[in-house]
Design a protein around this motif. Sequence first.
Motif, mmCIF file in Angstrom:
data_model
loop_
_atom_site.group_PDB
_atom_site.id
_atom_site.type_symbol
_atom_site.label_atom_id
_atom_site.label_comp_id
_atom_site.label_asym_id
_atom_site.label_seq_id
_atom_site.Cartn_x
_atom_site.Cartn_y
_atom_site.Cartn_z
ATOM 1 N N UNK A 412 53.775 38.954 33.975
ATOM 2 C CA UNK A 412 51.934 39.144 33.554
ATOM 3 C C UNK A 412 51.326 38.742 34.456
ATOM 4 N N UNK A 413 49.835 39.011 34.701
ATOM 5 C CA UNK A 413 49.031 38.787 35.787
ATOM 6 C C UNK A 413 48.888 37.270 35.904
ATOM 7 N N UNK A 414 48.935 36.538 34.917
ATOM 8 C CA UNK A 414 48.783 35.098 34.894
ATOM 9 C C UNK A 414 49.770 34.409 35.899
ATOM 10 N N UNK A 417 48.990 35.451 39.537
ATOM 11 C CA UNK A 417 47.870 34.642 40.120
ATOM 12 C C UNK A 417 48.555 33.303 40.605
ATOM 13 N N UNK B 372 41.061 40.695 32.969
ATOM 14 C CA UNK B 372 42.670 41.110 33.193
ATOM 15 C C UNK B 372 43.395 39.992 32.081
ATOM 16 N N UNK B 373 42.938 38.893 32.138
ATOM 17 C CA UNK B 373 43.799 37.820 31.269
ATOM 18 C C UNK B 373 43.114 37.385 29.949
ATOM 19 N N UNK B 376 42.450 34.282 28.655
ATOM 20 C CA UNK B 376 43.302 33.333 28.383
ATOM 21 C C UNK B 376 43.329 31.834 29.107
ATOM 22 N N UNK B 410 47.653 40.290 27.617
ATOM 23 C CA UNK B 410 47.437 39.989 29.214
ATOM 24 C C UNK B 410 48.059 41.272 29.916
#
Lengths: 553, 553
Positions: A412-414, A417, B372-373, B376, B410
Motif C-alpha cells: 500500500x501507499x504508506x 512512502x 491517499x492514506x 491514516x 488506503x
Amino acid sequence: MTRNWELKVQEKKKHLLQAIPPEWRIENAKQSMISAGFSNTRHYLNSMLPAKEVAITNMTVCQLQNDIKQGAKTAYEVCYSFCHRAAIAHQILNCCIEIFFDQALKRASDLDEYFKQTGEIVGPLHGIPISLKDQLNLPGIDTTIGYVSYAGNPSKSKSLLAQVLEEKGAVFYVKTTVPMAMMAPETESNLHGYTYNAINHEFSSGGSSGGEGALIAAGGSPLGIGTDIGGSIRIPASFQGLYALRPSHGRITYMGVANSYLGQEVIPSVIGPLATCLGDIELFMKIIVGSHTWEQDPKVVPMEWRDVSSLKAEKLRFGIMWTDGLITPHPPITRALRETVEVLKKAGHEVVEWKFPYQKDVLELAEKVFGADRGKEIFEMCKISGEPIAECIKPLVDFDADDDGTHPNVIDVTKWWELGEKKSFLREKFLEYWLHTSKETSDSQPIDAILCPVWPTAGFKKGESRYAAVNYTAQFNVLDLTSVILPVTTVMPESDLPISNFTPMTALDELIQSYYDPEYFDRMPVCIQVACRRLEEEKAIAVASVVEQLLET
Amino acid sequence: MTRNWELKVQEKKKHLLQAIPPEWRIENAKQSMISAGFSNTRHYLNSMLPAKEVAITNMTVCQLQNDIKQGAKTAYEVCYSFCHRAAIAHQILNCCIEIFFDQALKRASDLDEYFKQTGEIVGPLHGIPISLKDQLNLPGIDTTIGYVSYAGNPSKSKSLLAQVLEEKGAVFYVKTTVPMAMMAPETESNLHGYTYNAINHEFSSGGSSGGEGALIAAGGSPLGIGTDIGGSIRIPASFQGLYALRPSHGRITYMGVANSYLGQEVIPSVIGPLATCLGDIELFMKIIVGSHTWEQDPKVVPMEWRDVSSLKAEKLRFGIMWTDGLITPHPPITRALRETVEVLKKAGHEVVEWKFPYQKDVLELAEKVFGADRGKEIFEMCKISGEPIAECIKPLVDFDADDDGTHPNVIDVTKWWELGEKKSFLREKFLEYWLHTSKETSDSQPIDAILCPVWPTAGFKKGESRYAAVNYTAQFNVLDLTSVILPVTTVMPESDLPISNFTPMTALDELIQSYYDPEYFDRMPVCIQVACRRLEEEKAIAVASVVEQLLET
C-alpha cells in the motif's frame, strides 16, 4: 493449434524480415559467420562488407559529422552503409525489432539535397544515423517494450528526444530489442527471441538495452539511445566494450518515451547514450542539453552544459570500490581496476578506498522498489495477449492471479512512502560519506569520482543468468549518480587466473565466483564505471577522459 | 479527570510562558490591545514599545544587515528588540510554540564580541534574527509539527538550512506555530490553540505557516522560514500582506526538517522565506543557493543563483488568470489584479488571458494525493498521545480505526503510480499551454509569468474555514512553479462593492462569494501571485520586482 499471440509474433517477424531488402537477406547468417571462423560479429562484418562501407561504419560520430560537413561524405552513403551493416548484424544477433531503411534513405537524400542547395547542414547531427531502443516513439512505427500486446499498434506521437535529434539532423533507421518490460540484464522476449553479444555470439548482449549494445558493437550503429533503471544502459555497454553514460534523472528528456511502471518515481528510469568513443557521448550530451528541452519537458532540470575543462589539468581524487562487500568481481574486472589505479597514481592523482557502510541497504531498497507491485503490471500485460511471462523476468513476478483485492500482495501507499524515505536517507548518508573522504585525502578535499566494476563478470552466456548480479549498477540508480562506462581491457586467460583460496561472502558470491574460467571469458571486454555525483554529467565525462588518456599512454 | 495528553499540553504551555521574561509578560494581552483601540497588532506594538525598539523592528533584513555591518547597531540590541516584540506579539496572537530568548541573546553577544575583536562580520546574516516554523530542528528544542506526542522530546539534530543560516550569522530565538500535520490553511493544534492574524486579530493567520505569518506581520521577526505543500507559505503571507516565495522543489534544502507524510514524493512540500520586502526574499535566496547545500542534501539541484537583472529593462509578457473557472475571487482580489494589469500595460508590457484547460484536473489530483492514506498517519499519530484530531484537518481523515488490512481504504502502490503519472501528464500539458501563449503575444514569445490570485478572499475569521479554498495555491504545488507573493492593496469597502448579479459556477463558488461583505474585510491586505516556471526563482523575483515598482509609481 497456433494461439493468437503466436500469430502476432509470426506477423511481426515477417514484417521485420520483409523490411530487409532481399539482396541483404542471408540464410543462416549466424552459421555463415561461424563457418567463416568468427565469433566476433564486428570482425566478421569488417571482413565481409565492401571496404567503403567498412570504413564508414568504423567511424565515430565526430568523424562522420566532420566528413559530412566538409562534403567528403554524403548522408546517403553513410545511411546506406549503416543500414546494410545493421541488416546483417541483426540477422546474426537478433538485435532489431523495427527496421525502416526506406524512410531513412529518403531522409538522408533530402538532407543531401538541402546541403547541396544551401551549402549548410541542418544541425550538428546532419546525416548521422542513430539507433533507438524500442521505447522511443516514432509515428507510424510500433513501440512494444517487449510485449506482444503492443505489437501492431503503430505510435501516433514522437518522443521529444527523437524530435530534438531529428531537428539536429539525425537519421533514424532501426529500433532495437528489449526484454519484456525492460526489467532484465539480458534481452529476450516472445516477440523476438534472444539478442546475442556482438563480441562473442555465445554470450548475452546484456540488457535491457541489449539490442543497442549488440548493434553498436557490431558496427551497425555509431550511437544509440538506451535507458537505465538498474543498469540497462551500462550492462550492454560493458558486455560489449562500449562507452556509455547513465545521466542523472532530469538531465535528458524522457518525455513521450514508453515505459514500464509509469509513475514509479522512487527509482526512475533514465535515458542516455551508448557509443564507440567518449567524444561521441560528450557530443550527444552537449547537443541535447543545449536544446533546452526543459521548456517542454517539466522533468528536465533547466541547467546549461557547463564547461569543466579546467578539471583536466588538475590533480584528481578517486574513491576505489574494489568490491561492494557482497559479490567479488572476477579477476579480470579487478585487474582492470588495478591497472586504472596504477596509472592514476603514477600520474599524481590520488586514490582512496571507498567502502560505503550502507551498501547492502542500497541494494535491498532497489529490490523492494522493483518488486513493489509483485509483477502485477507484467502479469496483466501478458494476460492481454495470452503470451507467457518471459523467462528473464519471471523472478520479478510473484503476483497472484486469483487476488481479489483482499490478498495484500501489492504494497500500500504508506509502505511505498517508507521506501521513498529510505531512498532519501541512503542518498543523504552517501553524500555524507562522500564528503567524509576529505579526511582520507592528502589535501583534505573530497573525492572527485568513484571507480568501480560495472558487473562482477565479463558477461554471461544464454541460459546462465543465474550468475547475474546488478549490485554494481543498481546502486547508482538508487543514488542517482552520473556514471560513465569506460572500456579498459579484455579478459586475458594467461594473466587473469582464478582467485586461489577464495572465501565467499555469500552463497551468491560463491556461485558467481565458481562461474569464473579464464578460457570461457577469453577476450571478452572489461569496462569500469567512473561515477560522479548527481547531475555532474560534465564532470563524469571529463574525469573519464582523464582516466582514458592515462590508460592509453 | 485530566487526561495524559492534556497534562502534556499544560506542561508545554507552562514552559512557553516561563520562557518569556516576567517583565515582558502581560495579563490578557489581546484584551489590552483591543481596549487600546487596536485590531492590528503591528500598529499596536508600534504604539506601545520603546521608540528605539520600534525603529529596529520596522527595519528590513537588508537595512539591519547594513547597520550591523557599519557598527551602527549591535546584534544584541537588534536581538533584544525582536525578542521583546515577539514576546508580546505571541501573547496577543498565539504565534510561537518555542521561545529561547536567553540562547539568542547570548549568541548575539558572542557575535558582537567577534565583531569588536575582528572588525568583521561572521557572514551576511550577522546578527539577523530569523524565526523558524516548528518543523525545523534545533538541538535541545522540541519539534512537534502540531502533535502532542512529539512534545517533550527535544531534537538531537539541526536542520541543514538552520545550520547554514547560523553559519551566515543568523540568530534563532523562536519557533512558530503550525496546525496539526501542517495540512490546513489555518493554524490550530491541541498544543497551542488558535493563531490569529496580525492585521486583524479576529481573522485567521492562515496556515500552515500561520505562526510565521502572524509573527512577521506583527513586527516580531524580520524574516521567517515556512513550508508549502498546498499554499502553506503563501496563504499566511497573503492573509497578512507579506512578501514570500514558494520555490520549486529542490532549490532550498529541506534536509533534516520534520514533516508529515515522509517519502510522499508526488507533490512534495517545499521550504521558503516570508518577509516584509522583496529585497529580503532575494537576499535569503542568494545566500542559501550560494551555500551549495547540494553537497550535503541530495535533493538540492546543483544550480548557482543566476543573474537575470537584464530582464528588468525588457518588455515582459504576462498571462492573467482572473479566475480558475471554479471559484470566483472576491472583488478586492480582482481589483488588485486589474490594477496590476493596468500599470503593466501602461508601461508597455503585454498581458494575455491565461485559461489552462486542465485546471480542474490539477486540483482533483492534489485532493487525491493529499488524501491517499485517508488520514491514516494523522489518525495513528493522535492515537499515540490520545489527543483528538484537530478540527482544521478533520476533513482529511477518513481512516477506519477498525481496519484490519482487508478494507482497502488506503490506496495501493499501483494506484499511487497512476497519480504520479497524472501529475507528469498535467505538468507536460501545462508547459505546452505556456509555450502556446506565444500565439497570443504580439512578438510571438511565450509569457514570462502568470499573474493570479493567492486566495479567493482576503482571509477568513476563526471558525469560518468552510469559506476556504486552496484552488489558487495548490495548483502551483502540483505544477511545481516558483511563485512570489506580492502585496498589492487592501480591501476598500467604498470601491470594492459585491458583484451584482453573480452567477455561481459551483456550490462552493456560491458559498464563498456569499461570504463577501466589504465592511467585514475592511482594510485586510490583498496580495497576488507572480509565478514563473519550475526552478525559475531568480526570474520570479525579478519579474515581481518590476511589477512592484510599477505599482508603487
